[in-house]
Every structure is written in C-alpha cells, then in structure tokens.
Design a protein around this motif. Structure first.
Motif, PDB file in Angstrom:
ATOM      1  N   ASN A   1      43.221  39.521  44.987  1.00  0.00           N
ATOM      2  CA  ASN A   1      42.564  39.931  45.959  1.00  0.00           C
ATOM      3  C   ASN A   1      41.225  39.957  45.603  1.00  0.00           C
ATOM      4  OD1 ASN A   1      44.789  40.170  48.044  1.00  0.00           O
ATOM      5  ND2 ASN A   1      44.931  42.041  47.035  1.00  0.00           N
ATOM      6  N   SER A   2      40.282  39.412  46.149  1.00  0.00           N
ATOM      7  CA  SER A   2      38.620  39.401  45.949  1.00  0.00           C
ATOM      8  C   SER A   2      37.960  39.737  47.052  1.00  0.00           C
ATOM      9  CB  SER A   2      38.243  37.968  45.361  1.00  0.00           C
ATOM     10  OG  SER A   2      36.991  37.971  44.776  1.00  0.00           O
ATOM     11  N   SER A   3      37.219  40.777  46.907  1.00  0.00           N
ATOM     12  CA  SER A   3      36.245  41.420  47.922  1.00  0.00           C
ATOM     13  C   SER A   3      34.979  40.884  47.455  1.00  0.00           C
ATOM     14  CB  SER A   3      36.484  42.723  48.153  1.00  0.00           C
ATOM     15  OG  SER A   3      36.183  43.424  47.171  1.00  0.00           O
ATOM     16  N   GLY A   4      34.124  41.407  48.177  1.00  0.00           N
ATOM     17  CA  GLY A   4      32.718  41.038  47.964  1.00  0.00           C
ATOM     18  C   GLY A   4      32.126  41.722  46.638  1.00  0.00           C
ATOM     19  N   ARG A   5      32.844  42.857  46.314  1.00  0.00           N
ATOM     20  CA  ARG A   5      32.537  43.813  45.111  1.00  0.00           C
ATOM     21  C   ARG A   5      33.495  43.827  43.974  1.00  0.00           C
ATOM     22  NH1 ARG A   5      29.323  49.256  45.908  1.00  0.00           N
ATOM     23  NH2 ARG A   5      28.938  49.777  43.645  1.00  0.00           N
ATOM     24  N   TYR A   6      34.644  43.599  44.500  1.00  0.00           N
ATOM     25  CA  TYR A   6      35.594  44.076  43.363  1.00  0.00           C
ATOM     26  C   TYR A   6      36.831  42.772  43.334  1.00  0.00           C
ATOM     27  CZ  TYR A   6      34.121  48.569  42.865  1.00  0.00           C
ATOM     28  OH  TYR A   6      32.997  49.743  42.948  1.00  0.00           O
ATOM     29  N   VAL A   7      37.601  42.702  42.212  1.00  0.00           N
ATOM     30  CA  VAL A   7      38.692  41.819  42.303  1.00  0.00           C
ATOM     31  C   VAL A   7      39.806  42.694  41.687  1.00  0.00           C
ATOM     32  CG1 VAL A   7      39.523  39.729  41.101  1.00  0.00           C
ATOM     33  CG2 VAL A   7      37.105  40.182  41.394  1.00  0.00           C
ATOM     34  N   SER A   8      40.852  42.432  42.265  1.00  0.00           N
ATOM     35  CA  SER A   8      42.129  43.126  41.884  1.00  0.00           C
ATOM     36  C   SER A   8      43.345  42.013  41.796  1.00  0.00           C
ATOM     37  CB  SER A   8      42.517  44.085  42.923  1.00  0.00           C
ATOM     38  OG  SER A   8      42.927  43.551  43.982  1.00  0.00           O
ATOM     39  N   ALA A   9      44.052  42.352  40.896  1.00  0.00           N
ATOM     40  CA  ALA A   9      45.358  41.361  40.687  1.00  0.00           C
ATOM     41  C   ALA A   9      46.595  42.353  40.708  1.00  0.00           C
ATOM     42  CB  ALA A   9      45.138  40.615  39.414  1.00  0.00           C
ATOM     43  N   ASP A  10      47.657  41.950  41.292  1.00  0.00           N
ATOM     44  CA  ASP A  10      48.679  42.802  41.391  1.00  0.00           C
ATOM     45  C   ASP A  10      50.004  41.912  41.205  1.00  0.00           C
ATOM     46  OD1 ASP A  10      47.163  45.006  42.507  1.00  0.00           O
ATOM     47  OD2 ASP A  10      47.442  43.950  44.544  1.00  0.00           O
TER      48      ASP A  10
ATOM     49  N   TRP B   1      37.479  52.603  36.327  1.00  0.00           N
ATOM     50  CA  TRP B   1      36.613  53.003  35.629  1.00  0.00           C
ATOM     51  C   TRP B   1      36.557  52.556  34.133  1.00  0.00           C
ATOM     52  CZ3 TRP B   1      36.168  55.764  31.212  1.00  0.00           C
ATOM     53  CH2 TRP B   1      34.682  56.356  30.955  1.00  0.00           C
ATOM     54  N   ALA B   2      37.913  52.138  33.633  1.00  0.00           N
ATOM     55  CA  ALA B   2      37.818  51.613  32.008  1.00  0.00           C
ATOM     56  C   ALA B   2      37.440  50.332  32.093  1.00  0.00           C
ATOM     57  CB  ALA B   2      39.135  51.956  31.652  1.00  0.00           C
ATOM     58  N   ILE B   3      37.851  49.596  33.206  1.00  0.00           N
ATOM     59  CA  ILE B   3      37.309  48.039  33.126  1.00  0.00           C
ATOM     60  C   ILE B   3      35.858  47.970  33.616  1.00  0.00           C
ATOM     61  CG2 ILE B   3      37.958  45.924  34.090  1.00  0.00           C
ATOM     62  CD1 ILE B   3      40.906  46.664  34.427  1.00  0.00           C
ATOM     63  N   LYS B   4      35.493  48.990  34.682  1.00  0.00           N
ATOM     64  CA  LYS B   4      34.472  48.591  35.241  1.00  0.00           C
ATOM     65  C   LYS B   4      33.067  48.873  34.069  1.00  0.00           C
ATOM     66  CE  LYS B   4      33.606  51.146  38.889  1.00  0.00           C
ATOM     67  NZ  LYS B   4      33.466  52.073  40.104  1.00  0.00           N
ATOM     68  N   GLN B   5      33.475  49.938  33.337  1.00  0.00           N
ATOM     69  CA  GLN B   5      32.388  50.145  32.462  1.00  0.00           C
ATOM     70  C   GLN B   5      31.909  49.053  31.266  1.00  0.00           C
ATOM     71  OE1 GLN B   5      30.586  53.206  32.359  1.00  0.00           O
ATOM     72  NE2 GLN B   5      31.674  53.248  34.486  1.00  0.00           N
ATOM     73  N   GLN B   6      33.137  48.307  31.122  1.00  0.00           N
ATOM     74  CA  GLN B   6      32.758  47.123  30.101  1.00  0.00           C
ATOM     75  C   GLN B   6      32.272  46.024  30.804  1.00  0.00           C
ATOM     76  OE1 GLN B   6      33.381  47.741  26.791  1.00  0.00           O
ATOM     77  NE2 GLN B   6      34.088  50.067  27.707  1.00  0.00           N
ATOM     78  N   LEU B   7      31.974  45.958  32.091  1.00  0.00           N
ATOM     79  CA  LEU B   7      31.418  44.670  32.787  1.00  0.00           C
ATOM     80  C   LEU B   7      29.977  44.901  33.326  1.00  0.00           C
ATOM     81  CD1 LEU B   7      34.626  43.982  35.076  1.00  0.00           C
ATOM     82  CD2 LEU B   7      33.956  42.938  33.043  1.00  0.00           C
ATOM     83  N   TYR B   8      29.211  43.790  33.270  1.00  0.00           N
ATOM     84  CA  TYR B   8      27.987  43.718  33.909  1.00  0.00           C
ATOM     85  C   TYR B   8      27.751  43.886  35.378  1.00  0.00           C
ATOM     86  CZ  TYR B   8      23.173  42.277  34.696  1.00  0.00           C
ATOM     87  OH  TYR B   8      21.884  42.360  35.188  1.00  0.00           O
TER      88      TYR B   8
END
Length: 189
Positions: free
Chosen positions: A66-75, A92-99
């Motif tokens: 699922n891809s939204s305008g701000r985030y991407v999620s995979a289930d 949070w842990a993934i977001k902190q490592q991404l630009y």
C-alpha cells in the motif's frame, strides 16, 4: 509464611517452566507445535477461491503493498489469519534512517526490512499479485525482497494420492537414495 503463599519470583517461574517443558526420558518422539508446519510440508489446505475471482485466492501467504502520498507499507497476509507480518516507512526505526518516506530508496529499504522479517518468521515463499512497471519504485521493492531470499512462487500442494494410484508423488519430508546427491571428490594424481 506458608510455602504455598510465597510470591512468585522470576527464578521460581523459570524453574517451573523448565520442569514442565522437560521431555520425559522414555519418549523418543517430538511434537512440532509450529502452526505453519503443514504448509512447509505442502500438505496443508490451500484455498482455491472462485474461478471468476481475479487475482484469485490460491495461496498460503501473499504480499500486499500500500502506497500513500506520504508512506509505503508492505504486509504479508495469511489466507486464514490475515496480516501476520508488516513493515512500513511510518515506523519510527525505519523512518529515522530515510531521507524521504516515499522515494526510491525508501521502497528498496522497505524491501530489505520486509525480507529480513519474513526470513526470521520462517516465510521463504509467498505469492505476489502486484504488477509493477519496469523501472518503477515498486519493481525495485519487489527485486529487493527477492534478492534477500524470499521467493514469489509458492510450491504447489501435494495431490491426495489414493491407494489404487499407480504413481505416488515423492514426499518432501522423505529423502530417497536416488535423489540424494553426494559431492564427488576429485582425485588428482
């Protein structure tokens, strides 16, 4: 204070757990309590769905992105139990490592994280009904998942053999002498 009224401590609880889970000395078999064991042996029920459904429901595990305008999620979704594993760039842990949380590097890193979680959970095969355009971010996510050891092709279910069948399929949990290959040693003079 009586012995039965003592408060539970972690040492007492651990000792009691070890005592209850220790196998008997005369038992020669083990019980596998893995709920996915029959799927790994390819003998579990696999739903077939309806023939008019697209993309169909013939899977044990499937990947949903699922891809939204701000985030991407995979289930990773199990056919019976729903979502059993997920990864998202909103964590949070993934977001902190991404630009950015929805650029190409976010898709690739999300694929790495999802594949690592799948392998830790013991899921090495799943179906993927996502159609990706060549060179797109979605294709790079799928390639990252495959490059880290997760296959997008589930093995087929073993057919139910009848006693009168002439041909019986080889069972995946049995290894015969013919199928086992031993490495040959090259002798040099």
């Amino acid at each position: 204070m009586s012995r039965s009224a003592r408060p539970l401590t972690s040492a007492r609880v651990l000792h009691k757990i070890k005592e209850l889970t220790k196998p008997a000395s005369d038992v020669s078999t083990a019980i596998n309590r893995n709920p996915r064991n029959l799927e790994r042996l390819r003998i579990a029920y696999k739903p077939s769905g309806y023939h008019l459904e697209k993309p169909g429901r013939s899977y044990w595990h499937t990947l949903e992105i699922n891809s939204s305008g701000r985030y991407v999620s995979a289930d990773v979704k199990h056919f019976e139990n729903g979502i059993i594993l997920s990864a998202s760039t909103s964590e949070w842990a993934i977001k902190q490592q991404l630009y950015k949380t929805n650029d190409t590097s976010a898709f690739v890193n999300l694929g790495h994280v999802l594949a690592q979680r799948c392998l830790r959970a013991g899921i090495t095969e799943m179906t993927c009904n996502v159609e990706a355009v060549a060179g797109s971010k979605l294709e790079k996510l799928l390639l990252a998942v495959q490059a880290n050891g997760v296959s997008f092709k589930e093995p087929s279910r073993l057919p139910n053999t009848q006693p009168w069948d002439a041909y019986r399929h080889e069972k995946p949990w049995e290894v015969s002498e013919e199928s086992a290959t031993l490495p040959t040693q090259n002798k040099q003079n």
